[in-house]
Design a protein around this motif. Structure first.
Motif, mmCIF file in Angstrom:
data_model
loop_
_atom_site.group_PDB
_atom_site.id
_atom_site.type_symbol
_atom_site.label_atom_id
_atom_site.label_comp_id
_atom_site.label_asym_id
_atom_site.label_seq_id
_atom_site.Cartn_x
_atom_site.Cartn_y
_atom_site.Cartn_z
ATOM 1 N N MET A 1 0.846 -1.198 0.000
ATOM 2 C CA MET A 1 0.000 0.000 0.000
ATOM 3 C C MET A 1 0.880 1.246 0.000
ATOM 4 O O MET A 1 1.956 1.242 0.599
ATOM 5 N N LYS A 2 0.408 2.280 -0.678
ATOM 6 C CA LYS A 2 1.178 3.519 -0.770
ATOM 7 C C LYS A 2 0.281 4.721 -0.493
ATOM 8 O O LYS A 2 -0.848 4.786 -0.970
ATOM 9 N N ALA A 3 0.830 5.673 0.263
ATOM 10 C CA ALA A 3 0.138 6.925 0.541
ATOM 11 C C ALA A 3 1.017 8.085 0.129
ATOM 12 O O ALA A 3 2.220 8.096 0.414
ATOM 13 N N VAL A 4 0.417 9.055 -0.549
ATOM 14 C CA VAL A 4 1.110 10.302 -0.873
ATOM 15 C C VAL A 4 0.585 11.362 0.085
ATOM 16 O O VAL A 4 -0.630 11.599 0.153
ATOM 17 N N HIS A 5 1.500 11.973 0.808
ATOM 18 C CA HIS A 5 1.091 12.989 1.782
ATOM 19 C C HIS A 5 1.683 14.339 1.413
ATOM 20 O O HIS A 5 2.909 14.492 1.333
ATOM 21 N N PHE A 6 0.818 15.330 1.183
ATOM 22 C CA PHE A 6 1.259 16.689 0.890
ATOM 23 C C PHE A 6 1.489 17.444 2.200
ATOM 24 O O PHE A 6 0.596 17.558 3.031
ATOM 25 N N GLY A 7 2.711 17.950 2.349
ATOM 26 C CA GLY A 7 3.087 18.679 3.552
ATOM 27 C C GLY A 7 4.025 17.840 4.393
ATOM 28 O O GLY A 7 3.583 17.057 5.240
ATOM 29 N N ALA A 8 5.325 18.000 4.167
ATOM 30 C CA ALA A 8 6.315 17.178 4.859
ATOM 31 C C ALA A 8 6.813 17.831 6.133
ATOM 32 O O ALA A 8 7.843 17.431 6.671
ATOM 33 N N GLY A 9 6.082 18.823 6.616
ATOM 34 C CA GLY A 9 6.481 19.522 7.838
ATOM 35 C C GLY A 9 6.256 18.695 9.084
ATOM 36 O O GLY A 9 6.052 17.469 9.030
ATOM 37 N N ASN A 10 6.263 19.366 10.220
ATOM 38 C CA ASN A 10 6.206 18.672 11.503
ATOM 39 C C ASN A 10 4.918 17.883 11.689
ATOM 40 O O ASN A 10 4.924 16.759 12.194
ATOM 41 N N ILE A 11 3.782 18.455 11.295
ATOM 42 C CA ILE A 11 2.509 17.745 11.430
ATOM 43 C C ILE A 11 2.472 16.554 10.471
ATOM 44 O O ILE A 11 2.028 15.464 10.832
ATOM 45 N N GLY A 12 2.949 16.771 9.247
ATOM 46 C CA GLY A 12 2.961 15.680 8.282
ATOM 47 C C GLY A 12 3.794 14.501 8.754
ATOM 48 O O GLY A 12 3.361 13.347 8.666
ATOM 49 N N ARG A 13 4.990 14.785 9.269
ATOM 50 C CA ARG A 13 5.870 13.694 9.715
ATOM 51 C C ARG A 13 5.461 13.155 11.081
ATOM 52 O O ARG A 13 5.565 11.954 11.331
ATOM 53 N N GLY A 14 5.019 14.044 11.969
ATOM 54 C CA GLY A 14 4.785 13.632 13.351
ATOM 55 C C GLY A 14 3.381 13.161 13.659
ATOM 56 O O GLY A 14 3.121 12.691 14.768
ATOM 57 N N PHE A 15 2.482 13.270 12.693
ATOM 58 C CA PHE A 15 1.101 12.870 12.955
ATOM 59 C C PHE A 15 0.568 11.989 11.831
ATOM 60 O O PHE A 15 0.540 10.766 11.957
ATOM 61 N N ILE A 16 0.189 12.582 10.704
ATOM 62 C CA ILE A 16 -0.443 11.807 9.633
ATOM 63 C C ILE A 16 0.531 10.791 9.045
ATOM 64 O O ILE A 16 0.190 9.615 8.855
ATOM 65 N N GLY A 17 1.751 11.235 8.749
ATOM 66 C CA GLY A 17 2.744 10.313 8.200
ATOM 67 C C GLY A 17 3.035 9.156 9.139
ATOM 68 O O GLY A 17 3.198 8.006 8.704
ATOM 69 N N LEU A 18 3.094 9.455 10.437
ATOM 70 C CA LEU A 18 3.343 8.408 11.435
ATOM 71 C C LEU A 18 2.215 7.377 11.437
ATOM 72 O O LEU A 18 2.466 6.167 11.409
ATOM 73 N N LEU A 19 0.955 7.838 11.457
ATOM 74 C CA LEU A 19 -0.170 6.901 11.501
ATOM 75 C C LEU A 19 -0.270 6.091 10.210
ATOM 76 O O LEU A 19 -0.619 4.905 10.240
ATOM 77 N N LEU A 20 0.042 6.703 9.074
ATOM 78 C CA LEU A 20 0.044 5.952 7.817
ATOM 79 C C LEU A 20 1.145 4.893 7.822
ATOM 80 O O LEU A 20 0.946 3.761 7.366
ATOM 81 N N ARG A 158 -3.781 16.915 17.101
ATOM 82 C CA ARG A 158 -2.529 16.616 17.804
ATOM 83 C C ARG A 158 -1.747 17.906 17.900
ATOM 84 O O ARG A 158 -1.578 18.601 16.895
ATOM 85 N N ILE A 159 -1.289 18.248 19.084
ATOM 86 C CA ILE A 159 -0.474 19.446 19.254
ATOM 87 C C ILE A 159 0.960 19.121 18.850
ATOM 88 O O ILE A 159 1.598 18.240 19.430
ATOM 89 N N VAL A 160 1.427 19.823 17.826
ATOM 90 C CA VAL A 160 2.794 19.660 17.333
ATOM 91 C C VAL A 160 3.458 21.030 17.449
ATOM 92 O O VAL A 160 3.214 21.914 16.629
ATOM 93 N N PRO A 161 4.284 21.248 18.454
ATOM 94 C CA PRO A 161 4.862 22.576 18.676
ATOM 95 C C PRO A 161 5.968 22.897 17.686
ATOM 96 O O PRO A 161 6.377 22.041 16.887
ATOM 97 N N GLY A 162 6.451 24.130 17.756
ATOM 98 C CA GLY A 162 7.644 24.480 17.011
ATOM 99 C C GLY A 162 8.806 23.607 17.456
ATOM 100 O O GLY A 162 8.899 23.227 18.627
#
Length: 378
Positions: A1-20, A158-162
């Motif tokens: 399975m493959k997911a394309v995620h737009f937005g490689a910032g902190n939320i992308g890596r630390g939340f959605i990307g992690l769960l995927l 999800r709170i993702v701080p600076g």
């Protein structure tokens, strides 16, 4: 399975990307930040550090990255062969990512399963917004887009701080996270994402989150800024700041219970859980970061005007929300362009004109006189 995620910032890596990743997807991050894409491409893994009670470190592997500004052809091919597309780019950026998603959909094989497209933004019905932009980009081929995609709205929390610049692509986040996805568009064939919750009716979850987490977080930021605090946890430890946040969220809770027929005791428990998250001293979040983009946060359907206008329409109390809006008008952070624009509009426009332009409320709305008064007395 493959997911394309737009937005490689902190939320992308630390939340959605992690769960995927945890769901078993190969994650392809797409972003216009060339330095960030290069850093992700050069790494075999990154760590997500959860801080707070029960926090632990999770390692993400099996990902790739595409520069969406420089290599559109590669991104189109990734979308054409993906199972899921998600975004965490900010609501105002959705119109910029829509064209390439449209191209990717049109490039898919006619026999491929429909692509699950989900915008994971702090906005109501963000996927609907993205879908409309994709259809517009597709033009005469909009029908084909709908044949090849399933568009589902989501609520994310999800709170993702600076982050510390020295952390590289590692991310620090709070332990709590919630990703709620409407199931109806999938017709029973929902994507495999164990970390997400699928529900029939998403509206109550979106507004519960937006009018509790986002309203409370922004109130703490603006009140903390006005009081001279630097960090959210520091601001929330101030009794006057906490008192305003608690009063504001009692008003938004009253709306949520009345509108969505939520159980009052369950909403009270949810509100207390959210308040405890704001007090997490392990999160190095600043009032300026959380308060940035005040014009968006003061717009018609957002975290302040959204609940306040609905309360006013029901004849319910809005005093504390109006007070918080008044505090938000004092947000004067030169490093944030919207803050600068906010202060300029306050200087240039009469109170009634300011309220109509910034909040989108007409003069005859029951909330408008209260907002005009708070602008005039700032």
């Amino acid at each position: 399975m493959k997911a394309v995620h737009f937005g490689a910032g902190n939320i992308g890596r630390g939340f959605i990307g992690l769960l995927l990743h945890e769901a078993g997807y190969e994650v392809v991050f797409a972003d216009v930040n060339a330095d960030l894409i290069d850093a992700i491409t050069a790494a075999d893994s990154y760590d997500v550090h959860e801080v707070g009670a029960g926090g632990r470190t999770k390692t993400v592997t099996g990902f790739r990255a595409v520069n969406s500004a420089a290599d559109e052809a590669a991104l189109i091919e990734e979308i054409a062969t993906a199972d899921v597309v998600t975004t965490a780019v900010g609501p105002n950026v959705l119109r910029f990512v829509a064209p390439v998603i449209a191209k990717g959909l049109l490039a898919r094989s006619s026999g491929s399963p429909r692509l699950a497209v989900m915008a994971c933004e702090n906005a109501i019905s963000a996927t609907d917004t993205l879908a409309a932009e994709i259809r517009s980009s597709a033009g005469d081929s909009a029908v084909t887009v709908d044949e090849r995609a399933v568009f589902a709205n989501t609520a994310v929390d999800r709170i993702v701080p600076g982050q510390d610049p020295a952390a590289g692509i590692d991310v620090t986040v709070e332990t709590f996270c919630e990703w709620v996805i409407e199931s109806t568009p999938f017709g029973g064939a929902t994507p495999v994402i164990p970390g997400a919750t699928f529900v029939d009716a998403l509206g109550p979850y979106i507004e519960r989150k937006l009018f509790t987490v986002n309203t409370g977080h922004a109130t703490a930021a603006y009140a903390g800024f006005a009081a001279g605090h630097q960090r959210i946890a520091e601001a929330f430890a101030d009794p006057e700041v906490r008192d305003l946040v608690e009063r504001v969220l009692r008003e938004t809770s009253a709306l949520l219970v009345a509108k969505h027929e939520l159980d009052p005791a369950e909403q009270d428990a949810y509100r207390e859980k959210i308040l405890a998250r704001f007090a997490n001293d392990a999160l190095p979040d600043t009032v300026v970061r959380v308060g940035r983009q005040p014009l968006r946060k003061l717009s018609r359907d957002e975290r302040f005007i959204g609940p306040a206008s609905q309360l006013a329409e029901r004849g319910m109390l809005t005093d504390d929300l109006v007070e918080a809006i008044g505090v938000a008008l004092r947000f004067d952070a030169p490093e944030d362009p919207e803050s600068v624009e906010l202060q300029q509009l306050l200087a240039d426009l009469a109170p009634a004109a300011f309220v109509e332009r910034v909040t989108g409320l007409p003069p005859e709305h029951p909330l408008t006189p209260h907002l005009v008064e708070v602008v005039a007395s700032r």
